[in-house]
Write a protein that holds these residues in place. Structure first.
Motif, PDB file in Angstrom:
ATOM      1  N   UNK A   1      -7.313 -54.038   1.720  1.00  0.00           N
ATOM      2  CA  UNK A   1      -8.678 -54.025   2.278  1.00  0.00           C
ATOM      3  C   UNK A   1      -9.291 -55.426   2.334  1.00  0.00           C
ATOM      4  N   UNK A   2      -9.014 -56.208   1.318  1.00  0.00           N
ATOM      5  CA  UNK A   2      -9.590 -57.553   1.281  1.00  0.00           C
ATOM      6  C   UNK A   2      -9.029 -58.426   2.394  1.00  0.00           C
TER       7      UNK A   2
ATOM      8  N   UNK B   1     -10.448 -57.220   5.693  1.00  0.00           N
ATOM      9  CA  UNK B   1     -11.866 -57.572   5.795  1.00  0.00           C
ATOM     10  C   UNK B   1     -12.035 -59.055   6.107  1.00  0.00           C
ATOM     11  N   UNK B   2     -11.250 -59.877   5.443  1.00  0.00           N
ATOM     12  CA  UNK B   2     -11.344 -61.320   5.677  1.00  0.00           C
ATOM     13  C   UNK B   2     -11.015 -61.648   7.127  1.00  0.00           C
TER      14      UNK B   2
ATOM     15  N   UNK C   1     -13.703 -60.420   9.606  1.00  0.00           N
ATOM     16  CA  UNK C   1     -14.957 -61.167   9.563  1.00  0.00           C
ATOM     17  C   UNK C   1     -14.949 -62.370  10.500  1.00  0.00           C
TER      18      UNK C   1
ATOM     19  N   UNK D   1      -5.740 -68.177   7.322  1.00  0.00           N
ATOM     20  CA  UNK D   1      -5.888 -66.802   6.852  1.00  0.00           C
ATOM     21  C   UNK D   1      -4.570 -66.211   6.395  1.00  0.00           C
TER      22      UNK D   1
ATOM     23  N   UNK E   1      -4.614 -67.448   2.848  1.00  0.00           N
ATOM     24  CA  UNK E   1      -5.530 -66.618   2.051  1.00  0.00           C
ATOM     25  C   UNK E   1      -4.905 -65.266   1.747  1.00  0.00           C
TER      26      UNK E   1
ATOM     27  N   UNK F   1      -2.412 -65.481  -0.925  1.00  0.00           N
ATOM     28  CA  UNK F   1      -3.022 -65.636  -2.243  1.00  0.00           C
ATOM     29  C   UNK F   1      -3.592 -64.295  -2.717  1.00  0.00           C
ATOM     30  N   UNK F   2      -4.175 -63.563  -1.797  1.00  0.00           N
ATOM     31  CA  UNK F   2      -4.759 -62.273  -2.199  1.00  0.00           C
ATOM     32  C   UNK F   2      -3.694 -61.337  -2.761  1.00  0.00           C
TER      33      UNK F   2
ATOM     34  N   UNK G   1      -9.927 -74.817   2.420  1.00  0.00           N
ATOM     35  CA  UNK G   1     -11.013 -74.535   3.357  1.00  0.00           C
ATOM     36  C   UNK G   1     -12.073 -73.673   2.684  1.00  0.00           C
TER      37      UNK G   1
ATOM     38  N   UNK H   1     -13.950 -70.886   4.576  1.00  0.00           N
ATOM     39  CA  UNK H   1     -13.156 -69.691   4.865  1.00  0.00           C
ATOM     40  C   UNK H   1     -12.970 -68.866   3.595  1.00  0.00           C
ATOM     41  N   UNK H   2     -12.813 -69.563   2.500  1.00  0.00           N
ATOM     42  CA  UNK H   2     -12.682 -68.846   1.222  1.00  0.00           C
ATOM     43  C   UNK H   2     -13.967 -68.056   0.954  1.00  0.00           C
TER      44      UNK H   2
ATOM     45  N   UNK I   1     -16.256 -66.983   3.020  1.00  0.00           N
ATOM     46  CA  UNK I   1     -16.387 -65.831   3.910  1.00  0.00           C
ATOM     47  C   UNK I   1     -15.439 -64.709   3.525  1.00  0.00           C
ATOM     48  N   UNK I   2     -14.258 -65.064   3.115  1.00  0.00           N
ATOM     49  CA  UNK I   2     -13.280 -64.038   2.763  1.00  0.00           C
ATOM     50  C   UNK I   2     -13.710 -63.275   1.523  1.00  0.00           C
TER      51      UNK I   2
ATOM     52  N   UNK J   1     -16.611 -61.041   2.451  1.00  0.00           N
ATOM     53  CA  UNK J   1     -16.167 -59.923   3.286  1.00  0.00           C
ATOM     54  C   UNK J   1     -15.443 -58.875   2.440  1.00  0.00           C
ATOM     55  N   UNK J   2     -14.616 -59.325   1.530  1.00  0.00           N
ATOM     56  CA  UNK J   2     -13.876 -58.386   0.677  1.00  0.00           C
ATOM     57  C   UNK J   2     -14.851 -57.560  -0.159  1.00  0.00           C
TER      58      UNK J   2
ATOM     59  N   UNK K   1      -8.462 -66.114  -4.085  1.00  0.00           N
ATOM     60  CA  UNK K   1      -8.823 -66.662  -2.771  1.00  0.00           C
ATOM     61  C   UNK K   1      -9.213 -68.145  -2.869  1.00  0.00           C
ATOM     62  N   UNK K   2      -9.966 -68.492  -3.895  1.00  0.00           N
ATOM     63  CA  UNK K   2     -10.333 -69.916  -4.025  1.00  0.00           C
ATOM     64  C   UNK K   2      -9.235 -70.737  -4.708  1.00  0.00           C
TER      65      UNK K   2
END
Lengths: 199, 199, 199, 199
Positions: C159-160, C163-164, C167, C187, C190, C193-194, D153, D156-157, D159-160, D163-164, D194-195
């Motif tokens: 979901x994360x 969603x990212x 967005x 992305x 990202x 990483x998620x 970025x 972007x982090x 926002x992600x 959003x999550x 994410x970060x």
DNA sequence: AATGAATGAGTATTCATTCAT
DNA sequence: TATGAATGAATACTCATTCAT
């Protein structure tokens, strides 16, 4: 209950304008609902909005048409006349009286619903209104200049003559004893007395 | 935003009547909401209904008071006058002009909101209205009978004189160049010309 | 006032679909009137109904096309890829990001107007929607099973990531500094990483 | 048919606000009629207008309250925390998740009905919205500056992560297997990944 | 003597849709 | 393949009035 006419397809516009004219005259702008108008026209509310964008627009169209026609009748009457001020005043009275009688309904609207026009519409139509007024003013001024009208206060004379003619719409019943020609003569006489005309 | 007056306790009735007078005159009966009136009076809506049973009643009260006062002014003016028709006509013109000017607002209501009275109220007030009209008619008839007024159509003369006087409310600006006494004289002159007075 | 295009005869269907897409995206389903759509398309209201049975149908067609295309892009992206979970995840991110950017308008509709589909349409399209979701779920499950993704809660990760990516449509401006390729890479990073990817 | 509560006198304001919140969230601004709201609140339409000047005003009040509360929760959460970026990020995630869950309905409105605010309202509330965003941006920037966050970025982090967290409102069912504390931990973990946080 | 809260009927206007051509 | 004309139901909002205090 007046029987509702079945409106033939495509005749909606006029049916609505006619209905609006009658009901605005009878009950005033704010006393009239668009539903009343549509019902009276024998059409749906939506049909009214198909033809006219708003109630205000409907009013403005009626007032405009009426004001325009009045000016044109006056202008035409003067153009057909010679240059004798007394004759010209009688011509203007005739145009006005005939107008108030034959267009009784719309002239009542133009007179009493003016304040319910939007600022925009009022400004747009004001020029036309003043043009009609000027026909009277110029004519009386000319008569005074020539010495055939002797009234000391021409603007008061003008307002009095117009007010007298306009008031006819409030009491005159067409088809009664008094003919239109009678009215024209009587109010022509009154007008000439108001401006203090001397042969 | 006009600042709303704080109404002293107990003065509610008048505050509301005053507000109604102003707003009815400005926007017409149907163009005015009771909320507008209450707000303008600086009182709550409920206070309005405490003092007055309905919007219609508020209108009727204003029209009645105005019509009554007009009749009384005319009647008094005539009673103070001698029996010379010309003088009496001038007296009636004076009463009317003074009334239209000093009670401009309420006289406008009485003139233009008559049709918005309920049938009941209209019938009730109609006698008063006609009584005032009769003062004019009788006077002109007398002048004609005596041979000092020579107009051929006394009813048209009467309507014209009244219409001319009434119209003053639409354009006259108190505090301008023209004084009330000027008006009275000018419209007295006009009236005498309308009835074709010969000294 | 944007100038209305003259629609070549026979091109009505697409003109309407295009207009609907734009306006639904801009104002939402209930914020859009069929009249707006027809006007924007440069056609009459009747033409709209000639081509499309209803407003709801118009929405459903747009959502369906969009959802279908998204699924196909994802599916194709995965089929072109090898079996390394990290690569496959990047492929899915790429498909999603490219979709959100290149079909920004319709993807916004599919996302925010879903609830305005009729029950019938919603049920019909739900399978397609879930199929797309399953592509993500299966892929992440596979990565976890292989031990290359270590996230403890794969559904939250899924979901994360989605969603990212979604967005992006809300802020990305094509033609700005960031290219589509940049987005895909960022992305993808990202996402990896998620899911806690470890090479 | 949900049974309509009888609203005690004087409790109208809240009943209406509550009803508006629920129905706006369920059907969207344009999909909701003021009649629906009044009916749902167990009050007349007029009562609704007694308390709220317009439908737009009702929406703006809900969005404002929600946006305000969200900012305050975030701000408070940060003020109670030390200066370790990872802890602070977890605090922000906690505030956000708790907000989305406990104020699920209003947060959905604030998210999806923003575009239906009038320009005026949107401008008025935009500052508040940006202030909340800045809390995130500043925090991530600080983490990057200190070298504990390594994301390339940061925007972007940011926002992600947001959003999550926001997406939780779309699927989470309170009272199910997953507790709020679970969510806070899981999404804190995701945010830190994410970060690219390194202890 | 006055108020705050509420109502039901009405307002102008717009909606999605259909009909006749 | 289109259109102009029409509709009934709904829209947001206001009206004059009343109720409980």
């Amino acid at each position: 209950m007046t029987s509702l006419p079945t409106v033939p397809r495509g005749a909606g516009r006029d049916a609505i304008t006619d209905a609006a004219r009658e009901i605005f005259a009878e009950r005033g702008y704010h006393g009239t609902s668009v539903r009343d108008i549509a019902r009276h026209a024998g059409l749906s509310l939506s049909a009214l909005y198909y033809w006219h964008p708003s109630k205000q627009h409907l009013l403005a169209a009626l007032v405009e048409e009426s004001t325009q026609e009045y000016f044109e009748r006056c202008d035409a009457a003067l153009r057909e006349e010679g240059d004798e001020p007394a004759d010209r005043l009688r011509a203007l009275v005739r145009a006005t009286v005939e107008y108030r009688v034959s267009r009784r309904v719309e002239s009542a609207i133009a007179a009493s619903e003016w304040r319910n026009l939007s600022l925009e519409n009022r400004e747009r139509l004001d020029g036309l209104r003043q043009a009609a007024t000027r026909l009277w003013s110029d004519l009386i001024a000319e008569g005074v200049a020539r010495g055939v009208f002797r009234c000391a206060h021409p603007e008061d004379a003008r307002r009095s003559v117009i007010a007298a003619c306009n008031a006819i719409a409030q009491w005159y019943e067409p088809g009664g004893d008094i003919t239109l020609a009678d009215l024209v003569e009587r109010y022509g006489d009154i007008a000439l007395r108001i401006v203090d005309h001397r042969g």
